[in-house]
Design an enzyme around this catalytic site. Structure first.
Site, PDB file in Angstrom:
ATOM      1  N   GLU A  21      17.257  -7.010   0.766  1.00 55.99           N
ATOM      2  CA  GLU A  21      15.801  -6.580   0.581  1.00 55.99           C
ATOM      3  C   GLU A  21      15.784  -5.150  -0.310  1.00 55.99           C
ATOM      4  O   GLU A  21      14.577  -4.807  -0.578  1.00 55.99           O
ATOM      5  CB  GLU A  21      15.126  -6.217   2.167  1.00 55.99           C
ATOM      6  CG  GLU A  21      15.460  -5.021   2.696  1.00 55.99           C
ATOM      7  CD  GLU A  21      16.822  -5.331   3.662  1.00 55.99           C
ATOM      8  OE1 GLU A  21      17.742  -6.389   3.411  1.00 55.99           O
ATOM      9  OE2 GLU A  21      17.208  -4.515   4.515  1.00 55.99           O
ATOM     10  N   CYS A  70      22.653  -7.366   8.122  1.00 51.08           N
ATOM     11  CA  CYS A  70      23.297  -6.006   8.787  1.00 51.08           C
ATOM     12  C   CYS A  70      23.249  -6.356  10.167  1.00 51.08           C
ATOM     13  O   CYS A  70      24.051  -7.098  10.764  1.00 51.08           O
ATOM     14  CB  CYS A  70      22.454  -4.922   8.416  1.00 51.08           C
ATOM     15  SG  CYS A  70      23.460  -3.503   8.551  1.00 51.08           S
ATOM     16  N   TYR A  71      22.665  -5.504  11.214  1.00 46.75           N
ATOM     17  CA  TYR A  71      22.775  -5.759  12.703  1.00 46.75           C
ATOM     18  C   TYR A  71      22.420  -7.131  12.889  1.00 46.75           C
ATOM     19  O   TYR A  71      23.320  -7.609  13.885  1.00 46.75           O
ATOM     20  CB  TYR A  71      21.812  -4.738  13.414  1.00 46.75           C
ATOM     21  CG  TYR A  71      21.745  -5.164  14.740  1.00 46.75           C
ATOM     22  CD1 TYR A  71      22.828  -4.438  15.713  1.00 46.75           C
ATOM     23  CD2 TYR A  71      20.927  -5.997  15.349  1.00 46.75           C
ATOM     24  CE1 TYR A  71      22.873  -4.504  17.026  1.00 46.75           C
ATOM     25  CE2 TYR A  71      20.833  -6.307  16.703  1.00 46.75           C
ATOM     26  CZ  TYR A  71      22.023  -5.400  17.626  1.00 46.75           C
ATOM     27  OH  TYR A  71      22.111  -5.735  19.078  1.00 46.75           O
ATOM     28  N   LYS A 102      -0.464  -3.840   2.014  1.00 46.68           N
ATOM     29  CA  LYS A 102      -1.247  -3.025   1.148  1.00 46.68           C
ATOM     30  C   LYS A 102      -1.431  -3.728  -0.359  1.00 46.68           C
ATOM     31  O   LYS A 102      -2.741  -3.661  -0.930  1.00 46.68           O
ATOM     32  CB  LYS A 102      -0.721  -1.539   0.811  1.00 46.68           C
ATOM     33  CG  LYS A 102      -1.952  -0.652   0.361  1.00 46.68           C
ATOM     34  CD  LYS A 102      -2.998  -0.159   1.343  1.00 46.68           C
ATOM     35  CE  LYS A 102      -3.824   0.627   0.744  1.00 46.68           C
ATOM     36  NZ  LYS A 102      -4.839   1.415   1.985  1.00 46.68           N
ATOM     37  N   HIS A 107      22.335  -5.126   2.503  1.00 52.16           N
ATOM     38  CA  HIS A 107      20.825  -5.269   2.735  1.00 52.16           C
ATOM     39  C   HIS A 107      20.192  -5.969   1.349  1.00 52.16           C
ATOM     40  O   HIS A 107      19.831  -5.096   0.418  1.00 52.16           O
ATOM     41  CB  HIS A 107      20.171  -4.038   2.760  1.00 52.16           C
ATOM     42  CG  HIS A 107      20.439  -3.549   3.984  1.00 52.16           C
ATOM     43  ND1 HIS A 107      19.688  -3.725   5.045  1.00 52.16           N
ATOM     44  CD2 HIS A 107      21.160  -2.658   4.499  1.00 52.16           C
ATOM     45  CE1 HIS A 107      19.940  -3.180   6.361  1.00 52.16           C
ATOM     46  NE2 HIS A 107      21.018  -2.370   6.051  1.00 52.16           N
ATOM     47  N   SER A 138     -15.901   3.162   3.878  1.00 53.33           N
ATOM     48  CA  SER A 138     -15.855   4.522   3.618  1.00 53.33           C
ATOM     49  C   SER A 138     -15.427   4.694   2.149  1.00 53.33           C
ATOM     50  O   SER A 138     -15.447   5.943   1.610  1.00 53.33           O
ATOM     51  CB  SER A 138     -14.595   4.806   4.282  1.00 53.33           C
ATOM     52  OG  SER A 138     -13.284   4.162   3.762  1.00 53.33           O
ATOM     53  N   GLY A 139     -15.211   3.591   1.523  1.00 57.95           N
ATOM     54  CA  GLY A 139     -15.220   3.868  -0.084  1.00 57.95           C
ATOM     55  C   GLY A 139     -13.505   3.604  -0.295  1.00 57.95           C
ATOM     56  O   GLY A 139     -13.157   3.656  -1.317  1.00 57.95           O
ATOM     57  N   GLY A 140     -12.649   3.644   1.032  1.00 58.52           N
ATOM     58  CA  GLY A 140     -11.285   3.351   0.614  1.00 58.52           C
ATOM     59  C   GLY A 140     -11.146   2.002   0.273  1.00 58.52           C
ATOM     60  O   GLY A 140     -11.991   0.995   0.459  1.00 58.52           O
ATOM     61  N   VAL A 141      -9.758   1.645  -0.134  1.00 59.98           N
ATOM     62  CA  VAL A 141      -9.526   0.236  -0.405  1.00 59.98           C
ATOM     63  C   VAL A 141      -9.849  -0.648   0.618  1.00 59.98           C
ATOM     64  O   VAL A 141     -10.541  -1.658   0.447  1.00 59.98           O
ATOM     65  CB  VAL A 141      -8.048   0.426  -0.879  1.00 59.98           C
ATOM     66  CG1 VAL A 141      -7.716  -1.110  -1.563  1.00 59.98           C
ATOM     67  CG2 VAL A 141      -7.664   1.419  -2.039  1.00 59.98           C
ATOM     68  N   ASP A 142      -9.125  -0.348   1.855  1.00 56.64           N
ATOM     69  CA  ASP A 142      -9.162  -1.418   3.075  1.00 56.64           C
ATOM     70  C   ASP A 142     -10.515  -1.648   3.370  1.00 56.64           C
ATOM     71  O   ASP A 142     -10.957  -2.997   3.419  1.00 56.64           O
ATOM     72  CB  ASP A 142      -8.459  -0.872   3.917  1.00 56.64           C
ATOM     73  CG  ASP A 142      -6.884  -0.659   3.761  1.00 56.64           C
ATOM     74  OD1 ASP A 142      -6.408  -0.896   2.592  1.00 56.64           O
ATOM     75  OD2 ASP A 142      -6.168   0.397   4.461  1.00 56.64           O
ATOM     76  N   SER A 143     -11.590  -0.832   3.493  1.00 59.60           N
ATOM     77  CA  SER A 143     -12.815  -1.089   4.105  1.00 59.60           C
ATOM     78  C   SER A 143     -13.800  -1.816   2.810  1.00 59.60           C
ATOM     79  O   SER A 143     -14.416  -2.608   3.332  1.00 59.60           O
ATOM     80  CB  SER A 143     -13.351   0.018   4.548  1.00 59.60           C
ATOM     81  OG  SER A 143     -14.079   1.074   3.670  1.00 59.60           O
ATOM     82  N   SER A 144     -13.350  -1.283   1.756  1.00 57.42           N
ATOM     83  CA  SER A 144     -14.236  -2.108   0.626  1.00 57.42           C
ATOM     84  C   SER A 144     -13.883  -3.444   0.521  1.00 57.42           C
ATOM     85  O   SER A 144     -14.711  -4.377   0.387  1.00 57.42           O
ATOM     86  CB  SER A 144     -13.749  -1.146  -0.677  1.00 57.42           C
ATOM     87  OG  SER A 144     -13.948   0.007  -0.631  1.00 57.42           O
ATOM     88  N   GLY A 168      19.304  -3.080  12.325  1.00 55.77           N
ATOM     89  CA  GLY A 168      18.874  -2.239  13.240  1.00 55.77           C
ATOM     90  C   GLY A 168      19.872  -1.083  13.812  1.00 55.77           C
ATOM     91  O   GLY A 168      21.004  -1.334  12.983  1.00 55.77           O
TER      92      GLY A 168
END
Ligand code: XMP
Length: 512
Positions: A172, A83-84, A368, A170, A224-230, A56
């Site tokens: 990550e 870190c923080y 994602k 870090h 919509s044809g997008g990844v998420d809604s599909s 942070g």
């Protein structure tokens, strides 16, 4: 998520909070991010196997800095502070954090291991990524230093009997050579996780869950044809079949052949109950004469909802709506939100005029890349699953200024050529987003023996991890040349092609 081992990522406002959760999930352990304001009873009740404090921007001694009660270190749940988070552990346990200017470190630094459990798979010397002003100058009682750097007398420390571990660097970030070893040791050896977060299992359990919960219910999804809604639609379709109706609103602002492709996949491959609404003229009518970008977004968002509502009324009573919300949309930030630069009201909020009982969000817990993995798992074609992001308002924000069918057609053809050339060069996986923009500029050219006065078309291609900051893609000149030659030859109305070489910030990815 009761079926899975869980790790809590307690967010103190660090820029890498999502990255930490993703590293954990990559190791097949489910991680969820909560702001540091979450109460301790909730933490106790959730049954976490381990807790990670994020970094942070604050200094632990500042009055307003985010803190947590020291009780969290005595719950018997292993804690890793980064870190923080490491400095906060020091502060809570009675050690000392200092802020001498000479001890600031930023960038790659050599780490020297001096012992300890957490770093047991580290060699004596390795690279780590540092980004801090303050540092731990005196470790608390009960803690031993497990690594140092030239400027950091306690780059890592631990209290193994209490199972509290802290690293100033870090792990990550990929620049920390053995960062993943820290997560592996913490998750599997210290927290005792087995690694049961597997996408095939998640898909199977989710489908079974929705089969039960949505039995006999009518469900509606805006596709919509997008990844998420599909992916969301396919998951619910697997659970309830024809009780799901998908409405695909073709607003006429899609890329070349995209509407037909969406229809083909969902109607033919998945035999879904799909309604395609050809609303091109209606949207163009509403957008006529409008050139201000935010106004365009608003009109499209609102009109989308109206069209969707009309379809819903025709269908009759529905019980639930499916939304393709994903985890980054729901994570509450530890310390407040960044400024909104553009209103990303995708295909626009929730309809007001449909009577429904609730919303189903089957991807709410997924990042994602996990959404993509779930899509592949369920047999969605790769081209769709790996589709580059496409904004809800579509080509409307890639035609500068007023939108007309002619401009849209010029853009669609040019964009298709650019995408073809990128794919032909094998660059489609390494460039995160690439498209054409029809500018409002016109320029003089010469074609055959005659003078032309036509549009200037811009190509935009970016590489990025998070779409918040981006670099322009260093596309080889011959690929740019091929795209430029083909566009000026094949698309009537364009006589000049330029390549956008601006990073974000200061520019954004889209031009509007
Ligand atoms: P910018 O242009 O803000 O874009 O750098 C970041 C990412 O968001 C997408 N984008 C949108 N997506 N509705 C959307 O659903 C919008 O209004 C919108 N505007 C930008 C953009 O394509 C990029 O991936």
């Amino acid at each position: 998520m009761d079926n899975y081992e869980k790790i809590l990522v307690l967010d103190f406002g660090g820029q890498y909070n999502q990255l930490i959760a993703r590293r954990v999930r990559d190791l097949k352990v489910y991680a969820e991010i909560k702001p540091y304001t979450v109460c301790i009873d909730e933490i106790k009740a959730a049954g976490y196997k381990g807790i990670i404090f994020t970094g942070g921007p604050n200094s632990v001694y500042e009055q307003s800095s985010p803190r947590y009660s020291a009780d969290i270190l005595s719950l018997g749940i292993p804690v890793l502070g980064i870190c923080y988070g490491a400095q906060l552990i020091t502060f809570l346990e009675g050690g000392k954090v200092s802020s001498d200017a000479h001890a600031r470190e930023y960038g790659k630094v050599t780490l020297e291991k001096t012992g300890g459990k957490l770093l047991e798979n580290f060699p004596k010397h390795s690279d780590c990524w540092m980004s801090h002003g303050d540092y731990i100058s005196c470790v608390p009682d009960g803690y031993t230093v497990t690594a140092v750097t030239a400027d950091c007398p306690a780059a890592a420390m631990e209290n193994s009997s209490k199972r509290v571990y802290a690293v100033q660097f870090h792990p990550e970030v990929l620049h920390t050579q053995y960062g993943n070893e820290i997560f592996k040791t913490f998750l599997f050896d210290i927290c005792g996780c087995a690694g049961n977060w597997v996408m095939s299992d998640f898909v199977e359990k989710s489908v079974a869950k929705y089969k039960k919960e949505l039995a006999g219910k009518k469900v509606l999804c805006a596709l919509s044809g997008g990844v998420d809604s599909s992916v969301a639609a396919v998951m619910i379709h697997k659970a309830i079949g024809q009780n799901l109706t998908c409405v695909f609103v073709d607003h006429g602002l899609l890329r070349k052949d995209e509407g037909d492709m969406v229809e083909k996949i969902f109607r033919e491959t998945f035999s879904m109950n799909l309604i395609r609404v050809n609303a091109q003229e209606r949207f163009l009518g509403k957008l006529a004469g409008v050139s201000e970008p935010e106004r365009k977004r608003k009109i499209i968002g609102e009109e989308f909802i109206r069209v969707f509502e009309e379809q819903a009324h025709k269908i009759g009573k529905v019980d639930y709506l499916v939304q393709g919300t994903i985890y980054p949309d729901v994570i509450e930030s530890g310390t407040g939100d960044a400024d909104v630069i553009k209103s990303h009201h995708n295909v626009g909020g929730l309809p007001e005029d449909i009577d429904f009982r609730g919303i189903v969000e089957p991807l709410r817990e997924l990042f994602k890349d996990e959404v993509r993995a779930a899509g592949i798992e369920m047999g969605i074609p790769r081209d769709l699953v790996w589709r580059q992001p496409f904004p809800g308002p579509g080509l409307a924000i890639r035609v500068m200024g007023e939108i007309t069918e002619r401009k849209l057609s010029i853009l669609r053809e040019s964009d298709a050529i650019f995408r073809e050339e990128i794919a032909k060069a094998g660059l489609d996986k390494s460039i995160n987003q690439y498209f054409a923009v029809l500018t409002e500029g016109r320029s003089v050219g010469v074609m055959g023996d005659s003078r032309t006065y036509d549009s200037v078309l811009a190509l935009r291609a970016v590489t990025t991890d998070d779409f918040m900051t981006v670099d322009w893609a260093k596309i080889p000149y011959d690929v740019l040349a091929a795209a430029s030659n083909r566009i000026t030859n094949e698309v009537k109305g364009v006589n000049r092609v330029v390549y956008d070489i601006t990073t974000k910030p200061p520019a954004t990815i889209e031009w509007e």
